[in-house]
Scaffold this motif. Structure first.
Motif, PDB file in Angstrom:
ATOM      1  N   ALA A 386       0.831  -1.213   0.000  1.00  0.00           N
ATOM      2  CA  ALA A 386       0.000   0.000   0.000  1.00  0.00           C
ATOM      3  C   ALA A 386       0.865   1.263   0.000  1.00  0.00           C
ATOM      4  N   HIS A 387       1.948   1.237   0.776  1.00  0.00           N
ATOM      5  CA  HIS A 387       2.852   2.395   0.859  1.00  0.00           C
ATOM      6  C   HIS A 387       3.482   2.701  -0.499  1.00  0.00           C
ATOM      7  N   LYS A 388       3.776   1.653  -1.262  1.00  0.00           N
ATOM      8  CA  LYS A 388       4.362   1.842  -2.590  1.00  0.00           C
ATOM      9  C   LYS A 388       3.301   2.133  -3.651  1.00  0.00           C
ATOM     10  N   LYS A 389       2.046   2.249  -3.197  1.00  0.00           N
ATOM     11  CA  LYS A 389       0.918   2.583  -4.069  1.00  0.00           C
ATOM     12  C   LYS A 389       0.756   1.583  -5.216  1.00  0.00           C
TER      13      LYS A 389
END
Length: 455
Positions: A386-389
């Motif tokens: 999720a952080h790396k989209k």
């Protein structure tokens, strides 16, 4: 020379800043974040920025050069000020070339094995007492700075990364070094976020070959079919030297390699490492180091930083940690460990951590990558995805990509539970990641597993 670094805290940038300062340049720099070990190393050299942030007032007309790191953005206020004042702006690799353009440049490229080959060559050079400049992309044991620059050294040894040079220079770094001797260890699709197709990625290595100096030397791994074809393309323009896995046999402590009718006892193991060694030997040959002198000196080489490092060794249990994360590295490392320990159970744990590895379209490249292990586990963190989209991944998708009997988990505690549930007698544990499985202390875990065996 007055040189200013924009984004001085990067792993590569701070090493170059220290090297330039040691050479006698006046070095300043800025960054919006500074982490260890960069902070302490810069402080020890006396070039740690006084405050965090960007300060356009640091950019003055008395600067001879500004070096721009990948971490900075195109609208960085210091960069805009440097452009306004027409101060020469260099990327990290551009400046390394400027510092070495009058030297004999040796550049090591490839999707895997670069750091190991560079480390082997430096080990031999140091053992033989030769004066060289260098740049290595990883921290090696025995070095307090991974860049050395001088006026005296006749050679410059450069690890040739194919990633982009700077926010305003989208060329791969290794296109800028113009080697006299170049090596390519292998080509396996990486950096999918930058090179969207396999053909585009391979073309970067073709361009690398094109920038080798006229009548220069190209050393390449002929066991890689794509690289074999690429090497043959340049046979007329360059002095091409293919290499391959030498004759060898494993021992309890490493490997005995046979070359030119003689045997050499080595402390490394695995076919991939032996390929790397022969490639490094040919590089040394271009520096007028004989094969025999190279092989004698490399006998004390134990490995490169973060590459197959022993965490603990106890009776019939050994635990390794390794930086492997791409499919080719994963396969080579797992196969090497199983070959070295054929009579032990090999348990391999791997973390999907990089941008490429967590993309759905890249996952199928991992098919069969851990088949050499007796048991295998793959971990990924949904939070990191999720952080790396990126698109969310499921355990089932990862399982299908790896194939075989690979167990897939997405919680660090499940990794620890998997490991702690096993009897580690007559076994090897291999932990592979460019991270740490989101918080696993390898040394502490290794000590815990050994204590369980000794009770």
């Amino acid at each position: 020379m007055n040189v200013h670094f924009i984004a001085i805290g990067g792993s590569a940038m701070h090493n170059l800043a220290i090297a330039l300062s040691r050479k006698g340049a006046k070095v300043t720099g800025s960054d919006d974040e500074l982490f260890e070990p960069s902070r302490t190393r810069l402080e020890n050299q006396g070039i740690l920025p006084e405050a965090i942030g960007w300060f356009p007032e640091k950019i003055t007309e008395d600067l001879d050069a500004v070096i721009l790191g990948m971490h900075a953005r195109e609208d960085n206020p210091e960069l805009l000020k440097a452009k306004e004042l027409n101060i020469p702006i260099y990327s990290y690799p551009e400046y390394l070339y400027e510092q070495s353009k009058n030297k004999y440049r040796i550049v090591i490229g490839g999707s895997h094995g670069k750091t190991t080959i560079t480390s082997m060559l430096l080990h031999v050079v140091n053992a033989l007492g030769l004066n060289v400049d260098y740049m290595v992309g990883a921290q090696l044991e025995g070095y307090d700075c991974m860049v050395k620059l001088s006026d005296e050294a006749p050679f410059m040894i450069l690890e040739g990364d194919e990633y982009l040079s700077s926010p305003i220079d989208r060329r791969p770094k290794f296109h800028l070094y113009k080697p006299n001797t170049a090596l390519i260890s292998g080509i396996a699709w990486d950096h999918i976020n930058v090179f969207p197709t396999w053909e585009n990625y391979v073309d970067q290595f073709r361009k690398f070959c094109e920038v080798i100096e006229p009548n220069g030397i190209l050393i390449y791994n002929i066991e890689d079919p794509v690289l074999k074809s690429l090497g043959e393309e340049f046979e007329e323009r360059l002095d091409t030297k293919p290499y391959q896995t030498p004759v060898y046999r494993t021992t309890g402590t490493g490997t005995i390699m046979t070359f030119d009718g003689k045997e050499y006892e080595l402390q490394i193991f695995g076919a991939h490492n032996l390929q790397n060694l022969v490639g490094a030997m040919y590089l040394a040959e271009s520096m007028n180091i004989s094969n025999h002198d190279f092989l004698r000196a490399v006998r004390t080489f134990k490995g490169a930083g973060k590459r197959l490092q022993k965490v603990v060794e106890y009776d019939s249990f050994t635990m390794f940690k390794d930086f492997a994360h791409s499919p080719s590295k994963l396969k080579a490392t797992t196969s090497a460990v199983k070959e070295q320990y054929p009579n032990r159970k090999v348990v391999a744990c791997m973390e999907l951590h990089t941008f490429s590895s967590l993309r759905k379209e890249f996952l199928p490249l991992y098919d069969g990558a851990m088949n050499a292990a007796d048991e295998a586990l793959v971990y990924f963190s949904p939070a990191v995805v999720a952080h790396k989209k990126l698109e969310p991944l499921t355990i089932e998708q990862v399982q299908a990509a790896f194939g075989g009997k690979v167990k897939v988990v997405n919680d660090t505690q499940e990794v620890l539970d998997f490991i702690r549930a096993k009897n580690w007698d007559h076994s090897v544990l291999l932990m592979m990641s460019s991270g740490n499985f989101d918080g696993i202390d390898y040394d502490k875990l290794g000590t815990e597993l050994v204590s369980g065996l000794s009770e």
